[in-house]
Design an enzyme around this catalytic site. Structure first.
Site, short mmCIF file in Angstrom:
data_model
loop_
_atom_site.label_atom_id
_atom_site.label_comp_id
_atom_site.label_asym_id
_atom_site.label_seq_id
_atom_site.Cartn_x
_atom_site.Cartn_y
_atom_site.Cartn_z
N ASN A 18 0.81 -1.22 0.00
CA ASN A 18 0.00 0.00 0.00
C ASN A 18 0.84 1.27 0.00
O ASN A 18 0.59 2.20 -0.76
CB ASN A 18 -0.93 0.00 1.21
CG ASN A 18 -2.10 -0.94 1.06
OD1 ASN A 18 -2.46 -1.32 -0.04
ND2 ASN A 18 -2.68 -1.34 2.18
N CYS A 134 4.00 7.19 10.89
CA CYS A 134 2.84 8.00 10.53
C CYS A 134 2.41 8.87 11.70
O CYS A 134 2.12 10.06 11.55
CB CYS A 134 1.69 7.12 10.05
SG CYS A 134 1.09 5.91 11.26
N PRO A 168 0.40 -5.65 6.94
CA PRO A 168 1.32 -6.54 7.67
C PRO A 168 2.59 -5.85 8.13
O PRO A 168 3.11 -6.16 9.20
CB PRO A 168 1.61 -7.66 6.66
CG PRO A 168 1.22 -7.10 5.32
CD PRO A 168 0.09 -6.16 5.59
N GLY A 169 3.09 -4.90 7.33
CA GLY A 169 4.31 -4.19 7.74
C GLY A 169 4.08 -3.36 8.98
O GLY A 169 4.88 -3.37 9.92
N THR A 170 2.95 -2.62 9.02
CA THR A 170 2.62 -1.82 10.19
C THR A 170 2.45 -2.69 11.42
O THR A 170 2.97 -2.40 12.51
CB THR A 170 1.32 -1.02 9.94
OG1 THR A 170 1.53 -0.14 8.84
CG2 THR A 170 0.93 -0.21 11.16
#
Length: 333
Positions: A18, A134, A168-170
């Site tokens: 994303n 973020c 998944p990374g977050t």
């Protein structure tokens, strides 16, 4: 090919999820100084790589190893990393000797923290810069704004994002999120002590990113703090139009017996103190991601802003297309 295209700095993106895909779209639509020529991922069936191919961007599903083998890599100056903290460490090991500049969108924090409206010009020559998180991009400008008007003894931020926007990374980087953001609240925001909390909100329909900033200060000029915060919001809106205050800046006196006073320096605990509360909302531009994913939008927008400033910085970036650096300056930076 136009003269403008010749003079634009060529970049690549690692990560076809994303964040990487949204960043690619922003580069193609918005940037007048950067040209994306390659995207690397590890899933050959990812939507990001498919879109890149349709948009005539060179692709590889072999990660950073495939990236350096692409013919287009020879002209790349800046590489964005939109993968994970663990993966970034290897990417840095591969790309640093090749003289490329890295803009890191993971919480790896190998390079110095950069928050564009606060210290955007402080590390333009660095070989690797970190975009914090973020939550950090949304809240650290506010901590810095309060600190400019009244020294912040303690800064705490709560970032609430839609569970749908947490890929998944977050999710794999939650620990790094809190550690990196807390550190950057102090090192960039200027707070003597920082703390960060992230909330994944499962509400349906998904909610827009909300951020709350709490700052503990000594007695302050409330008007000066308010003006400083409002000016900072305007600076962030210049590259994240959906960034806004949800209500006026709030001030609350801290009573003499309030446990919050334990966070003040010992010499100041008997003085007047106030808690400053700032409530924010971040709506995404919906270039690729839904508007509720403001948490991802502010990261890609900040990375784009940072890379454009780095590209305009007047210094050379000696590099090679293979494993041997063609000049020593790039290794030393």
């Amino acid at each position: 090919m136009s003269e403008e295209t010749h003079t634009r700095t060529k970049v690549a993106v690692i990560g076809s999820g994303n964040i990487g895909t949204d960043l690619m779209i922003k580069l193609l639509r918005l940037s007048e100084s950067l040209e994306i020529v390659a995207m690397a991922g590890i899933d050959p069936d990812s939507d990001g790589l498919a879109r890149a191919r349709r948009l005539k961007v060179a692709t590889t599903h072999e990660g950073v190893d495939g990236l350096v083998k692409l013919d287009e890599f020879a002209d790349v100056d800046i590489v964005f990393d939109a993968t994970s903290a663990g993966a970034h460490r290897r990417h840095e090991e591969v790309l640093r000797p090749l003289g490329r500049t890295l803009v890191d969108l993971t919480p790896a924090a190998i390079g110095p923290y950069v928050v564009p409206p606060v210290n955007g010009d402080a590390h333009l020559g660095a070989p690797n810069v970190n975009m914090v998180t973020c939550g950090g991009q949304a809240t650290i400008p506010i901590v810095a704004a309060v600190n400019a008007a009244a020294p912040v003894h303690y800064g705490e931020i709560v970032a609430s994002i839609s569970s749908r926007s947490a890929g998944p990374g977050t999710r794999a980087n939650i620990d790094e999120f809190t550690e990196t953001t807390s550190s950057a609240i102090e090192r960039v925001g200027g707070a003597a002590k920082g703390k960060a909390i992230i909330v994944l909100n499962p509400a349906e329909p998904p909610l827009i990113m909300r951020d709350t900033v709490y700052c503990l200060v000594s007695d302050c000029d409330t008007r000066a703090v308010t003006v400083s915060v409002e000016e900072m919001v305007g600076r962030v809106q210049a590259y994240v139009p959906g960034y806004r205050l949800k209500q006026k800046v709030q001030f609350e006196k801290v009573a003499a017996d309030d446990p919050l006073r334990s966070l003040l320096p010992a010499a100041s605990r008997s003085d007047g103190a106030a808690k400053v509360s700032v409530f924010l909302e971040v709506e995404g531009a919906a270039h690729y991601l839904p508007a509720y994913a403001g948490n991802l939008d502010i990261m890609t927008s900040a990375a784009l802003r940072t890379a454009e400033r780095m590209a305009a910085f007047p210094h050379s970036r000696p590099r090679s297309s293979g494993g041997t650096l063609i000049a020593t300056e790039g290794a030393a930076r």
